[in-house]
Design a protein around this motif. Sequence first.
Motif, PDB file in Angstrom:
ATOM      1  N   THR A   7      24.766 -53.691 -42.579  1.00 25.37           N
ATOM      2  CA  THR A   7      25.194 -52.389 -42.091  1.00 25.37           C
ATOM      3  C   THR A   7      25.251 -51.418 -43.278  1.00 25.37           C
ATOM      4  OG1 THR A   7      27.549 -52.773 -42.450  1.00 25.37           O
ATOM      5  CG2 THR A   7      26.619 -53.494 -40.316  1.00 25.37           C
ATOM      6  N   PRO A   8      25.234 -50.127 -42.989  1.00 26.85           N
ATOM      7  CA  PRO A   8      25.362 -49.163 -44.083  1.00 26.85           C
ATOM      8  C   PRO A   8      26.634 -49.367 -44.904  1.00 26.85           C
ATOM      9  CG  PRO A   8      24.599 -48.046 -42.126  1.00 26.85           C
ATOM     10  CD  PRO A   8      24.945 -49.459 -41.716  1.00 26.85           C
ATOM     11  N   SER A   9      27.735 -49.679 -44.241  1.00 26.86           N
ATOM     12  CA  SER A   9      28.980 -49.864 -45.001  1.00 26.86           C
ATOM     13  C   SER A   9      28.932 -51.112 -45.877  1.00 26.86           C
ATOM     14  CB  SER A   9      30.194 -49.893 -44.070  1.00 26.86           C
ATOM     15  OG  SER A   9      30.107 -50.968 -43.165  1.00 26.86           O
ATOM     16  N   GLU A  10      28.274 -52.167 -45.405  1.00 28.44           N
ATOM     17  CA  GLU A  10      28.116 -53.373 -46.235  1.00 28.44           C
ATOM     18  C   GLU A  10      27.222 -53.080 -47.442  1.00 28.44           C
ATOM     19  OE1 GLU A  10      28.447 -56.909 -42.862  1.00 28.44           O
ATOM     20  OE2 GLU A  10      26.522 -55.887 -43.170  1.00 28.44           O
ATOM     21  N   ALA A  46      26.698 -50.133 -48.792  1.00 29.79           N
ATOM     22  CA  ALA A  46      27.420 -49.219 -49.675  1.00 29.79           C
ATOM     23  C   ALA A  46      28.416 -49.970 -50.542  1.00 29.79           C
ATOM     24  CB  ALA A  46      28.126 -48.142 -48.852  1.00 29.79           C
ATOM     25  N   ALA A  47      29.109 -50.941 -49.960  1.00 31.18           N
ATOM     26  CA  ALA A  47      30.064 -51.741 -50.724  1.00 31.18           C
ATOM     27  C   ALA A  47      29.356 -52.551 -51.801  1.00 31.18           C
ATOM     28  CB  ALA A  47      30.846 -52.663 -49.796  1.00 31.18           C
ATOM     29  N   SER A  70      28.181 -50.067 -54.476  1.00 27.56           N
ATOM     30  CA  SER A  70      29.347 -49.571 -55.223  1.00 27.56           C
ATOM     31  C   SER A  70      29.827 -50.605 -56.231  1.00 27.56           C
ATOM     32  CB  SER A  70      30.483 -49.204 -54.274  1.00 27.56           C
ATOM     33  OG  SER A  70      30.141 -48.097 -53.496  1.00 27.56           O
ATOM     34  N   ASP A  99      22.787 -42.292 -42.364  1.00 22.81           N
ATOM     35  CA  ASP A  99      24.157 -42.463 -42.849  1.00 22.81           C
ATOM     36  C   ASP A  99      24.509 -41.306 -43.776  1.00 22.81           C
ATOM     37  OD1 ASP A  99      26.114 -43.642 -45.106  1.00 22.81           O
ATOM     38  OD2 ASP A  99      26.460 -44.652 -43.199  1.00 22.81           O
ATOM     39  N   ARG A 100      25.618 -40.683 -43.522  1.00 20.25           N
ATOM     40  CA  ARG A 100      26.069 -39.563 -44.344  1.00 20.25           C
ATOM     41  C   ARG A 100      27.431 -39.894 -44.941  1.00 20.25           C
ATOM     42  NH1 ARG A 100      21.413 -38.127 -44.588  1.00 20.25           N
ATOM     43  NH2 ARG A 100      20.430 -36.886 -42.997  1.00 20.25           N
ATOM     44  N   SER A 141      28.417 -42.786 -46.979  1.00 20.94           N
ATOM     45  CA  SER A 141      28.858 -44.113 -47.409  1.00 20.94           C
ATOM     46  C   SER A 141      28.641 -44.343 -48.898  1.00 20.94           C
ATOM     47  CB  SER A 141      28.124 -45.205 -46.639  1.00 20.94           C
ATOM     48  OG  SER A 141      28.511 -45.200 -45.294  1.00 20.94           O
ATOM     49  N   PHE A 142      27.482 -43.908 -49.402  1.00 23.87           N
ATOM     50  CA  PHE A 142      27.164 -44.087 -50.821  1.00 23.87           C
ATOM     51  C   PHE A 142      26.170 -43.005 -51.220  1.00 23.87           C
ATOM     52  CE2 PHE A 142      24.825 -45.764 -54.446  1.00 23.87           C
ATOM     53  CZ  PHE A 142      25.855 -46.195 -55.256  1.00 23.87           C
ATOM     54  N   GLU A 168      29.725 -40.524 -55.438  1.00 24.92           N
ATOM     55  CA  GLU A 168      30.233 -41.807 -55.957  1.00 24.92           C
ATOM     56  C   GLU A 168      29.659 -42.092 -57.338  1.00 24.92           C
ATOM     57  OE1 GLU A 168      30.928 -41.568 -51.756  1.00 24.92           O
ATOM     58  OE2 GLU A 168      29.029 -41.365 -52.819  1.00 24.92           O
TER      59      GLU A 168
END
Length: 121
Positions: free
Chosen positions: A21-24, A26-27, A30, A76-77, A79-80, A84
């Motif tokens: 996922t985008p959040s995964e 991005a994590a 990051s 995706d807007r 997340s990363f 950052e």
Amino acid sequence: MPLELLHVINSLPSKGYIQMTPSEAAALLSARLAEYASDRRKDVARGAETPALAGVLVQKFGYGLADAFRLVFPDDRGSFGYPEVDAAVATVDPEWRSHQDTRWSARPAGLSLQSAGGATE
């Protein structure tokens, strides 16, 4: 490599593709950016790099990660991205905006390397 990053990498499927996922993603990015910035801070602390050089290395590395993230996740807007990366750069070189302006005003921009003996290369 941080343990949580190593765990994520080891848990990836070996089928030649990754579903994330985008959040995964991005994590993961990051964490990698934070690790790279930490390495640059260590090099600054031991006198191997100036904050300006370390900062631009982090910036270019991070912007590459952010650009790749946008290619994979164009919808995706937030997340990363560049904000950052800019925050990570500031941890390495608090004066990075001034150094960036100086670099941009130089045509062409280059490196002026000075050895321990004072000779410029």
